[in-house]
Design an enzyme around this catalytic site. Structure first.
Site, PDB file in Angstrom:
ATOM      1  N   GLU A   1      44.670 -28.814   3.357  1.00  0.00           N
ATOM      2  CA  GLU A   1      44.113 -27.760   2.476  1.00  0.00           C
ATOM      3  C   GLU A   1      42.441 -27.743   2.727  1.00  0.00           C
ATOM      4  OE1 GLU A   1      44.647 -30.438  -0.898  1.00  0.00           O
ATOM      5  OE2 GLU A   1      46.795 -30.871  -0.342  1.00  0.00           O
TER       6      GLU A   1
ATOM      7  N   CYS B   1      45.815 -30.418  -9.821  1.00  0.00           N
ATOM      8  CA  CYS B   1      44.675 -30.290  -9.885  1.00  0.00           C
ATOM      9  C   CYS B   1      44.541 -28.107 -10.614  1.00  0.00           C
ATOM     10  CB  CYS B   1      43.664 -30.294  -9.114  1.00  0.00           C
ATOM     11  SG  CYS B   1      44.824 -29.395  -6.710  1.00  0.00           S
TER      12      CYS B   1
END
Lengths: 643, 643
Positions: A307, A406
């Site tokens: 990520e 998130c």
């Protein structure tokens, strides 16, 4: 008062109100749809009830649910400050009441590690996100208190912060740890700003300074858990920017959200401490990120595996990670970099991120979200590969929510707070960074003024700024001339002003009177953009940009087979405002060519000389990238082949 | 005698000898360097000693080490049959002696599950590769017995196969399982061919037929282990081609090596059983793979996540998985498909794989290996992403060995056995599939002939075939005209023969005499190859091919920045044999253009109109793809921009 007064201050978010225009509409959708959607998902997934004392042993929680709840509370705070909403407040207050009951006597406040795994508290800072969650809760508490005057959450979080300050540090009996996911550093600096309590600055500084030193805390705590530190799944502490002390770092590496949160926190510390060494490191890292590892959309992080960052100039389009959260984090970092070094280059990047990558993260109607924001999409070309196809995802589509969710609440708080980024002030200067209709009250030169912007930006470059002041005030008005703008015209009260930008701002210093009016006209031609020759994925292609907006071609407008589309250098491009599309957006049209083989047989590979290529001209239509994937599923490309 | 006699038989590998030419050199390097290197690595990693009874509780073994040992033994078998090597045999015999001692009384023979985890025997067929290892050991045993006359290993493996036949099946008390990694199916069919024991055919057929049926065996055994079947790391049984019964499959999915081994096994079963339904499925799957999911190099499997297939026409070049083993498996499958359906299209694919992807798997000197064979490479663009960069791999480089080291020993056995693929015979026909110097003895028309090829193939297309026969024999000689060849000339004893290929073979039927000579001349121009328009990664590019060889550009010859290189359609290309390179290889030269911006500033993105592009002409040099990465590290590209 903190030491930071010598640097430009960003306007308190309570001092600006956006009613109309591009951001007025985004904020209204955010209030009416996104914040309720985030609440709904938080509710049905159990995030909010994770704090309910009656559910205190609810088995299904997740180690970083609190961060999502916190971002939702923060979003509510920004929103109710300008648009009161008792229902929003009631929803938050319920959770805050629960938190008060659930918080431990020593101040510890994490729903998962109180209810589910109390024995694992502070035992795995590398992976467990406890300090990260604390950071988000602190930010929420500050904003919610400032917005509503209700201090209960802030008191809870100050107790928690004090607990953390007691638990971590270099004194006897303290853990010399820090979080695997930076965020708290930034939050503690906000808490310091909000409370004036120097100990929060000291704690934040400790976390930033301690990070990455040997003997490595993550090794030690792994050994204490009976684990081999080498079994860390991400293989290296680069993943969490803990591979070496920040002052030794020369390159942006690892997880992109973690990176930018850390650098934002470090920049906030430098603002307070005046630490020149740290400032130098941050400048270097900023350049590394924005000059070697950033997508044209302001997206960052090209690798799904971590990520985050892969390596310089590696910017794959279809498989871009480009997480919504990391562009938001980049804005936080850029905001603090501007304060350290008042130059528009940070705001240029901020504007690039917010009009493109960040807004791509949410659907036009405000209810669906992307975590990843690729710059190219095809059927089946999900970033998650074959595995996702098996689960039925054949195109990149926004979703209502995610297991690790998130981005949706981060978007909610970011859009609600976008006014924060419009202005900065010093004692003698007002910086105007962003353009959109708004009304703002600013303290300057010992007095107060009200600024009102009228503009149709980003669809055109005409900006009218109206001044209201009780008495004349001498100060410099610094208007940002975006880097994409090659020519601008400026008038004050209809008088032409000639001035060259300094550090990206054209500065008008004078005694300003009530009723003064500034007319800024930014040329906004359509630009063909080329990418750095080292970005191999974009070679032979151009992207279309007009003003701050990056455009893309979608199958909905142009048919499938977008890799075959060429926009010849000679083709005329025209701008057209499409009133029917997404409530009215700018579009670009022009002549393109579809260069494609005809009557291809079934074989995969054929001699080029056996293949007849047609050159079919057609009129393409490009739409703003941030609005892609809001119609029927289909291909999308930002980078188009150049002739 | 098996039912398969009605289909063409491939020549026994014992009946052909290659001394010179392209494959002569590869085989000599294989004997002198690769097989010893594989032995050395197997030795130092403990693979061989895993069988040593004195080390029977050696803690460090791996669940599929036996398969590597097996492939090494098989390589030795092929090699010593034509090139005796007592040292090789001594090394193998030592391990075989150990195996005999370690094999359990019930026939079970797996070094890991005997020494390390006996309680886990046959408890996790999905992941543990026990049947897969058994399959490779069976293949090794057959070849080693045929090569040396030593039956000890074959006896061990027949006992093991009988143990497996008792343990698995549909009868009371048997497990209805099958291996997560197909391979045994193919091996059992070879064992059936070698022994004539029908029960091995029945067992193989059971494994193929049972696979993928509900209730799913992998679910059941997971539950028996106390695990949730849904926790399978690969998420879906597509990964192991067990998502549905093979007869229901319409698309090649999952792990590419597993897929091709299974299909090869199923094709062998169809050859024996005459199962038309299975043949139809296999035809369909072959077309799906070779017409939608295959690289121009004959590589298959584009996704690293599952070491396998992503989706049709998704063929990324830099991140290609394209495992050496999967191209080898494709050859095994193609070989059996040809028998079912004697058409050159299977051999065309076989030839594509063996001259390109497979040979790329080993260094020119025979000691270093690739598992993955990308078609594009740049500094840092390791398929393993950032994570690998942290471990210092900044270019794709071949390595001595791997943690999971399936490819090196597979290469060793494949190169040693390549003669197998040169000829097939029916009762009245000899098929000549591949061209290279060789001498072969074939049974035909109730007699025997000797064929000798003289040729410089693949560097030129002139092939001279010499016949020796004790008496005249009437049969048809079928010479493959490769699909890349647009024109050929044929002479028998200097008399021109005009004939059109049937199913890809030009057939000369006559009474052949001792001393007859056939001259086949295959036109071998340089071809620019275009890719199917649905392969988005290759749009606007061409690849260079001459004969069966795919070429690539390397930085060593052409400098860096290969994405900027364009080969204009008008540029003349010339073939040049470079005697100094890798013992002499063909190369392609021609005029190319480097279209690159000059004086690029530090920003990542610039208006196209600000950028000056130069068009620097230069003479490029392309080398055979299979020899890439044998000089200094640098960029490489197979697909080059077309004008």
């Amino acid at each position: 008062m903190t030491a930071q007064v010598k640097f430009p201050q960003f306007l308190p978010w309570t001092a600006i109100r956006i009613e109309r225009g591009f951001w007025g509409e985004r904020q209204s959708i955010n209030r009416e749809h996104t914040i309720p959607a985030v609440y709904h998902q938080s509710k049905i997934t159990g995030r909010l009830d994770a704090w309910n004392p009656e559910n205190a042993h609810h088995p299904v929680t997740h180690i970083f649910w609190d961060s999502d709840t916190a971002k939702w509370i923060e979003a509510v705070g920004y929103s109710v400050a300008t648009h009161p909403n008792p229902e929003f407040e009631r929803q938050v207050d319920q959770v805050v009441d629960w938190m008060e009951q659930v918080q431990l006597a020593d101040g510890y406040a994490n729903s998962h590690f109180i209810a589910v795994e109390p024995e694992k508290r502070w035992r795995n800072l590398r992976d467990q996100h406890e300090l990260y969650c604390a950071g988000h809760l602190i930010e929420a508490a500050i904003v919610y208190a400032q917005a509503t005057g209700k201090r209960k959450l802030l008191d809870i979080l100050c107790r928690y912060a004090d607990h953390i300050a007691a638990a971590f540090g270099r004194h006897e009996g303290q853990k010399r740890g820090y979080c695997g996911h930076p965020e708290l550093e930034l939050a503690l600096m906000r808490l310091y700003d909000a409370t004036g309590e120097k100990r929060y600055f000291e704690l934040s500084k400790y976390f930033v300074d301690e990070r990455g030193h040997e003997p490595h805390y993550f090794d030690q705590e792994a050994l204490e858990r009976g684990e081999n530190p080498r079994d860390f799944w991400a293989r290296s502490y680069h993943y969490c920017q803990a591979h070496e002390p920040i002052r030794d770092q020369t390159e942006v590496v690892g997880h992109s959200v973690r990176a930018s949160y850390l650098y934002a926190g470090a920049a906030a510390i430098a603002l307070e401490s005046g630490d020149e060494e740290l400032v130098k490191v941050l400048h270097h890292l900023w350049d590394d990120l924005t000059q070697r590892q950033m997508y044209i959309t302001g997206g960052v992080g090209s690798a799904h595996t971590i990520e985050g960052f892969s390596f310089p100039f590696d910017l794959p389009n279809a498989t871009a990670y480009s997480e919504t959260c990391s562009s938001i984090a980049l804005v936080y970092w850029g905001q603090r970099m501007f304060r350290l070094d008042p130059d528009s280059r940070y705001i240029d990047i901020m504007e690039r991120a917010l009009y493109n990558c960040i807004l791509s993260g949410v659907s036009y109607d405000g209810t669906l979200f992307f975590q990843c924001n690729p710059l190219e999409s095809y059927p089946n070309a999900s970033p998650y590969d074959r595995l996702d196809r098996l689960s039925g995802t054949t195109y990149h589509r926004r979703l209502e929510w995610f297991d690790v969710s998130c981005c949706p609440p981060n978007l909610a708080r970011f859009v609600a707070s976008v006014g924060t980024y419009f202005y900065s002030t010093t004692q003698e200067r007002v910086y105007v960074h962003l353009y959109n209709q708004n009304r703002a009250t600013l303290s300057i030169g010992g007095g107060s003024i009200e600024l009102e912007q009228e503009t149709n930006y980003p669809w055109d470059g005409e900006v009218r700024i109206h001044l209201a002041a009780a008495r004349p005030i001498r100060f410099a008005l610094a208007l940002r001339i975006p880097r994409w703008c090659r020519e601008f015209h400026l008038k004050v009260n209809d008088q032409v002003v000639f001035s060259q930008p300094e550090h990206g701002y054209v500065v008008i210093e004078r005694e300003w009177q009530n009723g003064d009016e500034v007319m800024l006209s930014l040329d906004m031609p359509i630009e063909r953009i080329a990418a750095h020759p080292n970005i191999r994925q974009d070679v032979g292609c151009i992207a279309l940009q007009r003003g701050p907006i990056i455009y893309c071609l979608e199958e909905a407008d142009n048919g499938a087979g977008l890799p075959h589309v060429i926009i010849p250098r000679s083709s005329l491009l025209s701008y057209e405002f499409d009133v029917a599309l997404f409530g009215g957006v700018g579009t670009i049209r022009g002549e393109a060519v579809r260069s494609e083989p005809v009557n291809w047989r079934s074989e995969l590979y054929e001699p080029r000389s056996n293949v007849e290529f047609t050159q079919k001209p057609f009129t393409f239509k490009a739409i703003p990238y941030c609005f892609w994937a809001n119609r029927q599923p289909g291909e999308m490309r930002v980078w188009i082949r150049d002739s």
